[in-house]
Design an enzyme around this catalytic site. Structure first.
Site, PDB file in Angstrom:
ATOM      1  N   LEU A  33     -16.407 -36.404  36.158  1.00  0.00           N
ATOM      2  CA  LEU A  33     -16.672 -37.781  35.719  1.00  0.00           C
ATOM      3  C   LEU A  33     -15.368 -38.565  35.576  1.00  0.00           C
ATOM      4  CD1 LEU A  33     -19.302 -36.891  32.985  1.00  0.00           C
ATOM      5  CD2 LEU A  33     -19.759 -38.181  35.080  1.00  0.00           C
ATOM      6  N   SER A  34     -14.247 -37.879  35.748  1.00  0.00           N
ATOM      7  CA  SER A  34     -12.955 -38.530  35.510  1.00  0.00           C
ATOM      8  C   SER A  34     -12.697 -39.729  36.417  1.00  0.00           C
ATOM      9  CB  SER A  34     -11.817 -37.512  35.637  1.00  0.00           C
ATOM     10  OG  SER A  34     -11.937 -36.561  34.614  1.00  0.00           O
ATOM     11  N   LYS A  83      -6.244 -24.732  34.223  1.00  0.00           N
ATOM     12  CA  LYS A  83      -5.571 -25.255  33.031  1.00  0.00           C
ATOM     13  C   LYS A  83      -4.454 -24.357  32.488  1.00  0.00           C
ATOM     14  CE  LYS A  83      -9.037 -28.240  30.956  1.00  0.00           C
ATOM     15  NZ  LYS A  83      -9.696 -28.552  29.682  1.00  0.00           N
ATOM     16  N   ASP A 119      -6.558 -32.945  25.064  1.00  0.00           N
ATOM     17  CA  ASP A 119      -7.810 -32.604  24.374  1.00  0.00           C
ATOM     18  C   ASP A 119      -7.600 -32.602  22.862  1.00  0.00           C
ATOM     19  OD1 ASP A 119      -9.369 -32.291  26.629  1.00  0.00           O
ATOM     20  OD2 ASP A 119      -8.916 -30.156  26.825  1.00  0.00           O
ATOM     21  N   ALA A 145     -14.671 -19.075  20.571  1.00  0.00           N
ATOM     22  CA  ALA A 145     -13.291 -18.580  20.589  1.00  0.00           C
ATOM     23  C   ALA A 145     -12.750 -18.551  22.019  1.00  0.00           C
ATOM     24  CB  ALA A 145     -13.232 -17.188  19.961  1.00  0.00           C
ATOM     25  N   THR A 171     -18.618 -12.763  19.758  1.00  0.00           N
ATOM     26  CA  THR A 171     -17.770 -11.571  19.862  1.00  0.00           C
ATOM     27  C   THR A 171     -16.658 -11.705  18.820  1.00  0.00           C
ATOM     28  OG1 THR A 171     -18.218 -11.623  22.229  1.00  0.00           O
ATOM     29  CG2 THR A 171     -16.465 -10.141  21.499  1.00  0.00           C
TER      30      THR A 171
HETATM   31  P1  ATR Z   1     -14.447 -22.355  27.480  1.00  0.00           P
HETATM   32  O1  ATR Z   1     -13.136 -22.299  28.179  1.00  0.00           O
HETATM   33  O2  ATR Z   1     -15.343 -23.466  27.960  1.00  0.00           O
HETATM   34  O3  ATR Z   1     -14.318 -22.334  26.001  1.00  0.00           O
HETATM   35  P2  ATR Z   1     -14.977 -19.546  27.567  1.00  0.00           P
HETATM   36  O4  ATR Z   1     -13.540 -19.291  27.427  1.00  0.00           O
HETATM   37  O5  ATR Z   1     -15.770 -18.729  28.533  1.00  0.00           O
HETATM   38  O6  ATR Z   1     -15.249 -21.054  27.953  1.00  0.00           O
HETATM   39  O7  ATR Z   1     -15.651 -19.424  26.104  1.00  0.00           O
HETATM   40  C1  ATR Z   1     -17.002 -19.566  25.919  1.00  0.00           C
HETATM   41  C2  ATR Z   1     -17.324 -19.480  24.430  1.00  0.00           C
HETATM   42  O8  ATR Z   1     -18.716 -19.680  24.290  1.00  0.00           O
HETATM   43  C3  ATR Z   1     -17.024 -18.120  23.813  1.00  0.00           C
HETATM   44  O9  ATR Z   1     -16.726 -18.306  22.448  1.00  0.00           O
HETATM   45  C4  ATR Z   1     -18.360 -17.409  23.990  1.00  0.00           C
HETATM   46  O10 ATR Z   1     -18.591 -16.361  23.081  1.00  0.00           O
HETATM   47  P3  ATR Z   1     -18.072 -14.854  23.398  1.00  0.00           P
HETATM   48  O11 ATR Z   1     -16.594 -14.872  23.079  1.00  0.00           O
HETATM   49  O12 ATR Z   1     -18.856 -13.990  22.516  1.00  0.00           O
HETATM   50  O13 ATR Z   1     -18.341 -14.627  24.875  1.00  0.00           O
HETATM   51  C5  ATR Z   1     -19.299 -18.532  23.697  1.00  0.00           C
HETATM   52  N1  ATR Z   1     -20.626 -18.304  24.275  1.00  0.00           N
HETATM   53  C6  ATR Z   1     -20.981 -18.460  25.563  1.00  0.00           C
HETATM   54  N2  ATR Z   1     -22.291 -18.171  25.722  1.00  0.00           N
HETATM   55  C7  ATR Z   1     -22.776 -17.816  24.500  1.00  0.00           C
HETATM   56  C8  ATR Z   1     -24.065 -17.432  23.999  1.00  0.00           C
HETATM   57  N3  ATR Z   1     -25.123 -17.363  24.790  1.00  0.00           N
HETATM   58  N4  ATR Z   1     -24.167 -17.175  22.671  1.00  0.00           N
HETATM   59  C9  ATR Z   1     -23.102 -17.274  21.851  1.00  0.00           C
HETATM   60  N5  ATR Z   1     -21.857 -17.633  22.266  1.00  0.00           N
HETATM   61  C10 ATR Z   1     -21.697 -17.908  23.572  1.00  0.00           C
END
Ligand code: ATR
Length: 300
Positions: A33-34, A83, A119, A145, A171
Site C-alpha cells: 500500500l506504500s 528488513k 515503525d 515476540a 511460545t
Molecule cells: P512478525 O515479523 O510479523 O512479527 P513473526 O516473527 O513470524 O512475524 O512473529 C509472529 C508472532 O505471532 C509470534 O509471536 C507468533 O507466536 P510464536 O512465537 O509462538 O510463533 C505469533 N503467532 C502467530 N500465529 C499465532 C497463533 N495462531 N497463535 C498465537 N500466536 C501466534
C-alpha cells in the site's frame, strides 16, 4: 481539446530529469500500500518525486542496495523479507534500527546510506494521536515476540514513564529471549509470560495499555483474536492492534464493545510512512493525507 488521461499517465508526464525516485523493496511486493500513500503525500507536498515498488528477491538484495547508490534513488522503504539482512549493506544505522534489529527505511544522502526504523516512531505517534494516550502507563502489555514485537517493545521500554513491559507469547521461550535482548539494550525491566488464559484473566484486568503484534486476526482469519477472553477488556484501557487488514480486527471489536479505546494498524502504517518521507525530503510529510487515503482504500 480536453484530453482525459488516466491518473497513472498524468503522473508519468510530470517526470523530468530532476525528479527524485523513492520506492519500496520486498518479496512479494505486489500488494504493498506504500505507493498509494506516498504518491498522495508527494502530490500534496508539491515536490518533484515519484515512489515506485521494486520486486527484489533475497539473492538480489545486495545488488539492489548498491544499485540505489549508483542510480541516486533518494530513499527506500524495506519490507518482508529484507528488513534484517539489508542492514549488512548500509553505511550507518540509527539507534532504533540497531536496537530493533530491523530497518524499514533507507535514506540516501549523497551516496551515504543510513538505515532507520520508523515503525518505532509510527507506533508511538498512533498511540498518542489516535489512541488519545497522554502518557505511557507504568506497565505495558505486548502480545507476540516476533519481528513486529521488537519495535513495539523497544518503543515502550525506552520511555521513562514505563517501568515494566510484559511480553505475552504462545511460545514462552521466544518471549523470554526477546525480553532478555531488549532489556540489555534499553536497561528496562521486560518480563515474559505465556499466552494462556491465566495470564490474560489475571494480568489484563488492571492493564491500561495492551498491544497485539501477532498475526492472529489478520485476513483471512478475521474471526480469530489473540485474546479470546473478551471479558478482560474494560473502560480506561487502550488496546492497539498493529494489523491493518482488516482495519478493525476481532480483538479491537471485542475491546471496544467492553468500553476500551481502540487503535488500529492503519494509523501506524501511515505514520511510519510519513516519517520515512520526512527523513528523505527534510520536509514535514502530510501524515493525515496518507492515513485518509489508506482509510478510503479500506472503505472507511
Ligand atoms: P512478525 O515479523 O510479523 O512479527 P513473526 O516473527 O513470524 O512475524 O512473529 C509472529 C508472532 O505471532 C509470534 O509471536 C507468533 O507466536 P510464536 O512465537 O509462538 O510463533 C505469533 N503467532 C502467530 N500465529 C499465532 C497463533 N495462531 N497463535 C498465537 N500466536 C501466534
Amino acid at each position: 481539446m480536453n484530453l482525459k488521461l488516466p491518473d497513472k499517465l498524468l503522473v508519468l508526464m510530470k517526470i523530468s530529469g530532476k525528479t527524485t525516485v523513492y520506492g519500496v523493496i520486498g518479496d512479494p511486493i505486489e500488494h504493498t500500500l506504500s505507493p498509494l500513500m506516498h504518491a498522495s503525500a508527494i502530490e500534496k507536498m508539491g515536490i518533484d518525486a515519484v515512489y515506485v515498488p521494486f520486486h527484489v528477491r533475497p539473492d538480489e538484495l545486495e545488488h539492489a542496495i548498491k544499485g540505489i547508490k549508483a542510480l541516486g534513488v533518494g530513499g527506500l522503504n524495506v519490507t518482508v523479507p529484507h528488513k534484517t539482512r539489508v542492514m549488512d549493506y548500509l553505511d550507518n544505522l540509527t539507534d532504533e534500527a540497531k536496537a530493533v534489529g530491523a530497518v524499514n527505511t533507507v535514506i540516501n544522502h549523497d551516496g551515504v546510506l543510513t538505515g532507520d526504523n520508523t515503525d518505532v516512531y509510527g507506533f508511538t505517534r498512533c498511540l498518542f494521536v489516535d489512541g488519545g494516550l497522554e502518557r505511557f502507563p507504568k506497565r505495558v502489555y505486548v502480545i507476540g515476540a516476533g519481528g513486529a514485537a521488537r519495535g513495539v517493545v523497544y518503543a515502550c521500554a525506552k520511555s521513562d514513564e514505563v517501568s515494566e513491559v510484559v511480553v505475552i507469547n504462545r511460545t514462552l521461550s521466544k518471549a523470554e529471549k526477546l525480553a532478555e535482548e531488549l532489556s540489555a539494550v534499553t536497561g528496562s525491566h521486560i518480563s515474559a509470560m505465556p499466552a494462556i488464559e491465566e495470564t490474560f484473566s489475571g494480568m489484563l484486568s488492571d492493564a491500561e495499555l495492551l498491544i497485539n503484534t501477532t498475526s492472529v486476526g489478520m485476513y483471512p482469519q478475521v474471526e480469530h483474536s489473540p485474546v479470546p477472553y473478551p471479558e478482560v477488556f474494560h473502560e480506561g484501557q487502550v488496546v492497539c492492534d498493529i494489523i491493518y487488514n482488516p482495519s478493525e480486527t476481532r480483538l479491537l471489536r471485542d475491546a471496544a464493545s467492553h468500553g476500551a479505546k481502540v487503535v488500529g494498524g492503519l494509523a501506524m502504517l501511515a505514520y511510519q510512512g510519513a516519517r520515512s518521507l520526512s527523513l528523505w525530503t527534510g520536509m514535514e510529510a502530510p501524515a493525515e493525507v496518507m492515513l485518509d487515503v489508506l482509510k478510503q482504500e479500506f472503505g472507511q
